[in-house]
Write an enzyme that holds these catalytic residues in place. Structure first.
Site, PDB file in Angstrom:
ATOM      1  CE  LYS A  98      -1.278   0.869  15.117  1.00  0.00           C
ATOM      2  NZ  LYS A  98      -1.958   0.367  13.916  1.00  0.00           N
TER       3      LYS A  98
ATOM      4  CG  PHE B  40      -7.155  -4.823  10.230  1.00  0.00           C
ATOM      5  CD1 PHE B  40      -7.413  -4.762  11.589  1.00  0.00           C
ATOM      6  CD2 PHE B  40      -8.205  -5.130   9.376  1.00  0.00           C
ATOM      7  CE1 PHE B  40      -8.681  -5.013  12.084  1.00  0.00           C
ATOM      8  CE2 PHE B  40      -9.475  -5.372   9.859  1.00  0.00           C
ATOM      9  CZ  PHE B  40      -9.719  -5.311  11.214  1.00  0.00           C
TER      10      PHE B  40
ATOM     11  CG  ASN C 219       8.549  -8.954  19.750  1.00  0.00           C
ATOM     12  OD1 ASN C 219       9.719  -9.145  20.039  1.00  0.00           O
ATOM     13  ND2 ASN C 219       8.138  -8.747  18.507  1.00  0.00           N
TER      14      ASN C 219
ATOM     15  CG  LEU D 139      -2.039  -1.056   1.202  1.00  0.00           C
ATOM     16  CD1 LEU D 139      -2.697  -1.146   2.570  1.00  0.00           C
ATOM     17  CD2 LEU D 139      -3.089  -0.756   0.128  1.00  0.00           C
TER      18      LEU D 139
ATOM     19  NE  ARG E 135       0.417  -4.109  29.223  1.00  0.00           N
ATOM     20  CZ  ARG E 135       1.090  -3.590  30.254  1.00  0.00           C
ATOM     21  NH1 ARG E 135       0.506  -3.446  31.429  1.00  0.00           N
ATOM     22  NH2 ARG E 135       2.342  -3.200  30.108  1.00  0.00           N
TER      23      ARG E 135
ATOM     24  CE1 TYR F 270       1.683  -0.759  16.408  1.00  0.00           C
ATOM     25  CE2 TYR F 270       1.840  -0.285  18.756  1.00  0.00           C
ATOM     26  CZ  TYR F 270       1.122  -0.749  17.682  1.00  0.00           C
ATOM     27  OH  TYR F 270      -0.157  -1.186  17.871  1.00  0.00           O
TER      28      TYR F 270
ATOM     29  CB  SER G 235      -2.640   1.007  19.766  1.00  0.00           C
ATOM     30  OG  SER G 235      -2.037   0.586  20.960  1.00  0.00           O
TER      31      SER G 235
ATOM     32  CE  LYS H 171       1.251  -8.088  14.662  1.00  0.00           C
ATOM     33  NZ  LYS H 171       0.140  -8.961  14.910  1.00  0.00           N
TER      34      LYS H 171
ATOM     35  CG  ASN I  98      -2.636  -5.939  25.847  1.00  0.00           C
ATOM     36  OD1 ASN I  98      -2.948  -4.774  26.105  1.00  0.00           O
ATOM     37  ND2 ASN I  98      -1.387  -6.363  25.934  1.00  0.00           N
TER      38      ASN I  98
END
Ligand code: UFG
Length: 340
Positions: free
Chosen positions: A154, A80, A199, A59, A232, A150, A124, A84, A180
């Site tokens: 956003k 999406f 990660n 893209l 989280r 990252y 996020s 990330k 999350n």
């Protein structure tokens, strides 16, 4: 209504494709396979019961993106696609800024020249930054800067979309702030399939459970939380996917800018997560405490009230179901998707 799903071969994208088809939408999927593969598309088509069109496209290539919009009559975009990995973004920030910002700008340009005015963006919880009070509420202003390149992409894309809504009458932008995402489709056919050593907590735990990794390292047990490990707001990916279907209702109401958390409202500790996963896989998983990971916040979770009020959406699946579904996916596919 036809929805372009960018990153539709990826973890959250693939689960959302299934829910969109279930809800009666036509979809076109675009992905560059940076973090996914054709097998994910094949399985998603099978689970959705539809041979939806797929385009392999980068893209950030403006011409290719224009051609995509020439080829299909798109009514809305769910974006999406993007890099990330929080840690990696600190090592190669330019790659993250280039990829995440250019792909979004390229889409917005193509949308403009094709009069497409509906955009849903994967944002996020990280945009709230380290100072925000918990639970995170949409009325809390976003942070000036986040803890990673990252996260900054956003934040920047949120600003770009806010400006576009102001400048372009009739343009609708829904910013969904994910907490999350974990879990997998109940069939165990699709799930999270990270490149290399994971990660994030859940795929790491799953790979220990299946024997690919030896030991879980819990980053910090001296936080000011009930058991000393971080809290989280883990949300099942299928609930998250349904949140996107709910968000399309807002688009149909011509919402302009609409910002919404997608979380459960509950905090779960790392230790609780490891224990729940041990139950799912039927064995005690080995773990050890390790130093804190730089940039980690002790505890955050969503205030989910706005999503309930505005979208009529509530996350339904609990921690045990999340772990059971990940275990089903991981044990059926110990090496992830088979390579093409
Ligand atoms: N953790 C471990 N061991 C691991 C991996 C993680 O103890 O091997 C811990 C972390 O320290 C943290 C918790 O598990 O306390 C969750 O960590 P994740 O890496 O799974 O998730 P994060 O909360 O760090 O990051 C997530 C998303 C990001 C997003 C961020 C803030 O992955 O996209 O939340 O919203 F930016």
């Amino acid at each position: 209504m036809t929805i372009l799903v960018t990153g539709g071969a990826g973890y959250i994208g693939s689960h959302t494709c299934i829910e969109l088809v279930k809800a009666g939408y036509d979809i076109v999927v675009a992905d560059d396979f940076a973090n996914s593969c054709m097998e994910a598309v094949r399985r998603t088509r099978k689970l959705a019961g539809v041979e939806f069109p797929f385009e392999k496209i980068d893209l950030t290539d403006y011409d290719a993106t224009q051609k995509l919009f020439d080829k299909y009559q798109i009514d809305a975009v769910i974006h999406f696609a993007g890099l990330k990995a929080v840690g990696e973004s600190g090592k190669i920030p330019l790659t993250y800024y280039h990829n995440n910002l250019d792909s979004t700008l390229s889409l917005l340009e193509a949308m403009k020249s094709h009069s497409v005015k509906n955009f849903i963006f994967s944002s996020s919880a990280t945009v709230y930054g380290p100072e925000a009070p918990v639970p995170y509420n949409e009325a809390t202003p976003v942070s000036r800067i986040t803890s990673s390149p990252y996260g900054n992409t956003k934040l920047m894309i949120e600003y770009i979309l806010k400006d576009e809504v102001k400048a372009n009458p009739g343009f609708n932008a829904v910013l969904l702030r994910y907490f999350n995402p974990v879990g997998a489709h109940e069939s165990g056919e699709i799930g999270e399939n990270p490149n290399g050593i994971p990660n994030n907590l859940m795929p790491y735990v799953a790979q220990v459970a299946v024997g690919k990794l030896d030991m879980i390292h819990i980053f910090g047990n001296d936080y000011d939380t009930p058991d000393g490990t971080c809290l989280r707001d883990y949300i099942h990916v299928v609930d998250l996917a349904k949140g996107h279907v709910a968000a399309l209702k807002k688009i149909k109401e011509n919402c302009g800018l609409f910002v919404c958390n997608l979380g459960t409202g509950k905090g779960t500790s790392v230790l609780e997560m490891v224990k729940a996963f041990s139950k799912s896989c039927g064995k005690d998983l080995p773990y050890e405490f390790a130093p804190r990971r730089e940039g980690d916040l002790p505890a955050f979770w969503a205030d989910p009230a706005f999503a309930k009020e505005q979208l009529g959406w509530v996350a339904e699946k609990g921690i045990q179901e999340m772990c059971d579904d990940v275990w089903r996916w991981q044990s059926k596919n110990p090496a992830g998707f088979p390579q093409d």
